[in-house]
Design a protein around this motif. Structure first.
Motif, PDB file in Angstrom:
ATOM      1  N   ARG A  28       0.838  -1.202   0.000  1.00 29.07           N
ATOM      2  CA  ARG A  28       0.000   0.000   0.000  1.00 29.07           C
ATOM      3  C   ARG A  28       0.868   1.245   0.000  1.00 29.07           C
ATOM      4  N   LEU A  29       1.906   1.258   0.845  1.00 27.93           N
ATOM      5  CA  LEU A  29       2.831   2.387   0.875  1.00 27.93           C
ATOM      6  C   LEU A  29       3.558   2.518  -0.456  1.00 27.93           C
ATOM      7  N   GLY A  30       4.025   1.407  -1.005  1.00 30.31           N
ATOM      8  CA  GLY A  30       4.719   1.432  -2.295  1.00 30.31           C
ATOM      9  C   GLY A  30       3.842   1.959  -3.408  1.00 30.31           C
ATOM     10  N   THR A  31       2.564   1.594  -3.380  1.00 32.38           N
ATOM     11  CA  THR A  31       1.618   2.076  -4.384  1.00 32.38           C
ATOM     12  C   THR A  31       1.450   3.586  -4.275  1.00 32.38           C
ATOM     13  N   LEU A  32       1.361   4.083  -3.057  1.00 32.95           N
ATOM     14  CA  LEU A  32       1.244   5.529  -2.878  1.00 32.95           C
ATOM     15  C   LEU A  32       2.520   6.253  -3.296  1.00 32.95           C
ATOM     16  N   LEU A  33       3.666   5.666  -3.003  1.00 33.14           N
ATOM     17  CA  LEU A  33       4.932   6.314  -3.362  1.00 33.14           C
ATOM     18  C   LEU A  33       5.163   6.346  -4.868  1.00 33.14           C
ATOM     19  N   THR A  34       4.716   5.309  -5.572  1.00 32.62           N
ATOM     20  CA  THR A  34       4.986   5.228  -7.008  1.00 32.62           C
ATOM     21  C   THR A  34       3.805   5.643  -7.872  1.00 32.62           C
ATOM     22  N   GLY A  35       2.597   5.553  -7.324  1.00 38.22           N
ATOM     23  CA  GLY A  35       1.408   5.856  -8.117  1.00 38.22           C
ATOM     24  C   GLY A  35       0.947   4.683  -8.960  1.00 38.22           C
ATOM     25  N   ASP A  36       1.505   3.485  -8.743  1.00 35.10           N
ATOM     26  CA  ASP A  36       1.173   2.321  -9.549  1.00 35.10           C
ATOM     27  C   ASP A  36       1.221   1.077  -8.662  1.00 35.10           C
ATOM     28  N   THR A  37       0.194   0.239  -8.758  1.00 33.16           N
ATOM     29  CA  THR A  37       0.112  -0.952  -7.911  1.00 33.16           C
ATOM     30  C   THR A  37       1.255  -1.923  -8.163  1.00 33.16           C
ATOM     31  N   HIS A  38       1.552  -2.167  -9.418  1.00 35.82           N
ATOM     32  CA  HIS A  38       2.611  -3.125  -9.740  1.00 35.82           C
ATOM     33  C   HIS A  38       3.986  -2.616  -9.297  1.00 35.82           C
ATOM     34  N   LEU A  39       4.225  -1.342  -9.516  1.00 38.72           N
ATOM     35  CA  LEU A  39       5.490  -0.765  -9.049  1.00 38.72           C
ATOM     36  C   LEU A  39       5.531  -0.738  -7.524  1.00 38.72           C
ATOM     37  N   GLY A  40       4.358  -0.572  -6.902  1.00 37.99           N
ATOM     38  CA  GLY A  40       4.277  -0.619  -5.445  1.00 37.99           C
ATOM     39  C   GLY A  40       4.664  -1.983  -4.900  1.00 37.99           C
ATOM     40  N   GLU A  41       4.245  -3.043  -5.592  1.00 38.19           N
ATOM     41  CA  GLU A  41       4.637  -4.398  -5.188  1.00 38.19           C
ATOM     42  C   GLU A  41       6.146  -4.576  -5.332  1.00 38.19           C
ATOM     43  N   ASP A  42       6.691  -4.082  -6.433  1.00 36.68           N
ATOM     44  CA  ASP A  42       8.141  -4.164  -6.634  1.00 36.68           C
ATOM     45  C   ASP A  42       8.886  -3.410  -5.532  1.00 36.68           C
TER      46      ASP A  42
END
Length: 170
Positions: A28-42
């Protein structure tokens, strides 16, 4: 069979439990930081890898989640400085079913946040999602307090302007 044999391939003791428990929040934090769910998972996986490498220092008395957040924030800032983002914006969005006002509002907020430049998005997520102080945010991003203040101000101004455009107010 020894305990070491049973734990082979699972990482150090306690890490698997930590990773399983905190992964959804890190995504969830990664998604907010990147603006993209897949990049948030990465990004969450990048954070967990950093924690794994430092696990001996962090477990049991350290703060592995805070360590992961810092690693994720720095990785997102570094990725945001790259020229190519891998996506091409489009003027038309595909049709989607009406899912209710709350979901639409949350998606709109995430979309507006994702549209901000990376430095501004990072500052807003750290300040308002993680509830860090201005000084903590400056430390996490390795920048000055004034930079945090100016990025926050510009980001909030951009969000206000995009909200007024969406609502038809100018």
């Amino acid at each position: 069979m020894t305990t070491k044999d049973r734990n082979a391939g699972q990482g150090p003791p306690g890490f698997a439990e930590f990773a399983t428990a905190r992964y959804p929040d890190l995504v969830r934090l990664g998604t907010l930081l990147t603006g993209d769910t897949h990049l948030g998972e990465d990004l969450a996986q990048t954070g967990l890898l950093a924690v794994l490498r430092a696990w001996r220092r962090l477990h049991p008395d350290g703060h592995p989640e805070a360590y992961a957040r810092v690693a994720m924030t720095r990785a997102a800032a570094k990725a945001g400085r790259r020229r190519w983002r891998g996506e091409t914006p489009t003027g038309e969005l595909p049709e989607r079913a009406d899912t209710g006002g709350d979901v639409d509002a949350a998606l709109d907020a995430r979309r507006m946040l994702a549209a901000l430049p990376t430095p501004q998005r990072l500052v807003l997520v750290l300040r308002f999602w993680l509830d860090l102080s201005e000084q903590q945010t400056a430390d996490a991003l390795d920048c000055s307090l004034g930079t945090v203040k100016s990025r926050t101000s510009r980001a909030l101004k951009a969000l206000r302007e995009s909200t007024s455009i969406v609502n038809g107010v100018r």
